[in-house]
Design a protein around this motif. Structure first.
Motif, mmCIF file in Angstrom:
data_model
loop_
_atom_site.group_PDB
_atom_site.id
_atom_site.type_symbol
_atom_site.label_atom_id
_atom_site.label_comp_id
_atom_site.label_asym_id
_atom_site.label_seq_id
_atom_site.Cartn_x
_atom_site.Cartn_y
_atom_site.Cartn_z
ATOM 1 N N GLY A 56 0.807 -1.213 0.000
ATOM 2 C CA GLY A 56 0.000 0.000 0.000
ATOM 3 C C GLY A 56 0.840 1.263 0.000
ATOM 4 N N VAL A 57 1.893 1.278 0.805
ATOM 5 C CA VAL A 57 2.780 2.436 0.853
ATOM 6 C C VAL A 57 3.521 2.590 -0.472
ATOM 7 N N GLY A 58 3.883 1.459 -1.095
ATOM 8 C CA GLY A 58 4.549 1.498 -2.388
ATOM 9 C C GLY A 58 3.666 2.089 -3.468
ATOM 10 N N LEU A 59 2.376 1.748 -3.433
ATOM 11 C CA LEU A 59 1.437 2.310 -4.401
ATOM 12 C C LEU A 59 1.396 3.827 -4.306
ATOM 13 N N GLU A 60 1.318 4.333 -3.064
ATOM 14 C CA GLU A 60 1.273 5.786 -2.901
ATOM 15 C C GLU A 60 2.599 6.412 -3.318
ATOM 16 N N SER A 61 3.705 5.772 -2.943
ATOM 17 C CA SER A 61 5.016 6.333 -3.244
ATOM 18 C C SER A 61 5.239 6.481 -4.746
ATOM 19 N N LEU A 62 4.721 5.533 -5.523
ATOM 20 C CA LEU A 62 4.920 5.567 -6.974
ATOM 21 C C LEU A 62 3.739 6.184 -7.717
ATOM 22 N N LYS A 65 -2.558 3.627 -8.678
ATOM 23 C CA LYS A 65 -3.908 3.478 -8.120
ATOM 24 C C LYS A 65 -4.291 2.021 -7.911
ATOM 25 N N GLN A 66 -3.714 1.127 -8.708
ATOM 26 C CA GLN A 66 -4.087 -0.272 -8.633
ATOM 27 C C GLN A 66 -2.869 -1.153 -8.400
ATOM 28 N N ARG A 67 -3.085 -2.204 -7.656
ATOM 29 C CA ARG A 67 -2.043 -3.196 -7.404
ATOM 30 C C ARG A 67 -1.742 -3.948 -8.705
ATOM 31 N N PRO A 68 -0.488 -4.027 -9.132
ATOM 32 C CA PRO A 68 -0.167 -4.737 -10.376
ATOM 33 C C PRO A 68 -0.445 -6.227 -10.246
ATOM 34 N N ALA A 70 1.279 -8.716 -12.145
ATOM 35 C CA ALA A 70 2.496 -9.514 -12.309
ATOM 36 C C ALA A 70 3.250 -9.625 -10.984
ATOM 37 N N ILE A 71 3.713 -10.838 -10.672
ATOM 38 C CA ILE A 71 4.405 -11.073 -9.403
ATOM 39 C C ILE A 71 5.648 -10.193 -9.281
ATOM 40 N N ALA A 72 6.433 -10.123 -10.355
ATOM 41 C CA ALA A 72 7.670 -9.325 -10.298
ATOM 42 C C ALA A 72 7.363 -7.862 -10.016
ATOM 43 N N GLU A 73 6.282 -7.345 -10.592
ATOM 44 C CA GLU A 73 5.912 -5.948 -10.349
ATOM 45 C C GLU A 73 5.440 -5.748 -8.915
ATOM 46 N N GLN A 74 4.715 -6.723 -8.380
ATOM 47 C CA GLN A 74 4.302 -6.655 -6.981
ATOM 48 C C GLN A 74 5.509 -6.660 -6.050
ATOM 49 N N GLN A 75 6.471 -7.496 -6.371
ATOM 50 C CA GLN A 75 7.668 -7.578 -5.533
ATOM 51 C C GLN A 75 8.466 -6.279 -5.589
ATOM 52 N N ALA A 76 8.585 -5.704 -6.786
ATOM 53 C CA ALA A 76 9.294 -4.432 -6.920
ATOM 54 C C ALA A 76 8.574 -3.342 -6.141
ATOM 55 N N LEU A 77 7.251 -3.349 -6.219
ATOM 56 C CA LEU A 77 6.450 -2.361 -5.495
ATOM 57 C C LEU A 77 6.630 -2.523 -3.989
ATOM 58 N N SER A 212 -10.492 -8.972 0.801
ATOM 59 C CA SER A 212 -9.234 -8.323 0.458
ATOM 60 C C SER A 212 -9.520 -6.940 -0.080
ATOM 61 N N THR A 213 -8.511 -6.089 -0.069
ATOM 62 C CA THR A 213 -8.619 -4.759 -0.639
ATOM 63 C C THR A 213 -7.560 -4.630 -1.710
ATOM 64 N N ARG A 214 -7.575 -3.496 -2.392
ATOM 65 C CA ARG A 214 -6.561 -3.308 -3.429
ATOM 66 C C ARG A 214 -5.192 -3.063 -2.828
ATOM 67 N N PHE A 215 -5.127 -2.839 -1.520
ATOM 68 C CA PHE A 215 -3.850 -2.569 -0.869
ATOM 69 C C PHE A 215 -3.286 -3.804 -0.189
#
Length: 274
Positions: A56-62, A65-68, A70-77, A212-215
């Motif tokens: 959730g903090v990664g979403l705001e930092s970048l 609006k939506q959680r990616p 792809a696993i690799a993108e989630q991990q990077a986030l 679950s939520t988007r965060f």
């Protein structure tokens, strides 16, 4: 049923508590959490924080609006968000002259005897030095595709594992719900909060709805799993709303808050903790 004073407590805070619905980090909640845990630390209680929120903090930092997907993108986030989350925690706790540390864990670490003992030793040393460990799952390396099982189902499970292995007296899960109810209170106006449970019936477990939520991910199912794990180890757990983390003080005073799981009761644990 015995009244037991709490000496060692694990606090788990969920993403929905740390991140507002508009995606912004809930700084007042984090500040009150730092204030409360610092006060407990100063009174001699041993405190461990298990914190979600990296995604959730990664979403705001970048500015996303939506959680990616792809696993690799989630991990990077998560790797971006974890750094920012720890910066916020470090800053807020420092305001109350409390030092914190970071531990990122995978399931393997807590299941292999040697690595588990190293982690437990580290936590013990940190608490001896009055440093509050902040624990999260090591999301950038926890993936289902690996040959060995690295992921936890949720940080609820992680918090219960940490609590049982470190010998905590109590696990407090700060969530976006007030308690466990007899039914979904959003759908059933007659739903009533359940204040005390000393065991989980199949009916209660079947009635828990995973949400679950988007965060973040998780829901009542994982919280009940955590409660079951704690009770099987003869320990206590409280599930409550984390919108004001100062509620932790009420819990440790033995007041009836949220839903209490366990065969024992919480005695006033703050009277002689100075």
């Amino acid at each position: 049923m015995a009244n037991k004073k709490i000496k060692r407590v694990v606090i788990k805070v969920g993403t929905s508590t740390l991140v507002q619905k508009n995606g912004q980090v809930n700084l007042p909640v984090i500040d009150n959490l730092a204030l409360t845990l610092s006060a407990l630390n100063n009174r001699g209680l041993e405190v461990i924080l298990v914190s979600s929120g990296a995604m959730g903090v990664g979403l705001e930092s970048l500015g996303l609006k939506q959680r990616p997907k792809a696993i690799a993108e989630q991990q990077a986030l998560s790797s971006v968000g974890q750094l920012e989350l720890m910066r916020i925690y470090s800053q807020r706790f420092l305001n109350y002259q409390t030092k914190v540390s970071q531990l990122l864990l995978t399931r393997d670490v807590l299941h292999y005897p040697v690595s588990k003992q190293h982690v437990l030793n580290t936590i013990e040393v940190l608490m001896t030095k009055r440093i509050i460990p902040i624990i999260n799952e090591n999301d950038p390396v926890s993936v289902d595709e690996l040959d060995h099982h690295t992921t936890f189902s949720d940080n609820d499970e992680l918090s219960a594992l940490v609590a049982t292995k470190i010998g905590a007296d109590l696990l407090i899960i700060l969530s976006d719900v007030d308690a466990l109810y007899t039914a979904d209170p959003h759908r059933n106006p007659d739903a009533q909060p359940i204040r005390n449970l000393d065991h989980l019936t199949s009916g209660i477990e079947a009635g828990a709805a995973g949400t679950s939520t988007r965060f973040g991910t998780g829901g009542m199912v994982t919280k009940l799993r955590a409660a079951k794990m704690m009770m099987q180890d003869n320990r206590q757990m409280v599930l409550c709303n984390g919108r004001d983390p100062r509620i932790i003080i009420d819990i440790l005073k033995g007041e009836e808050v949220g839903t209490h799981f366990g065969a024992d009761k919480i005695a006033n644990s703050l009277e002689e903790s100075k």
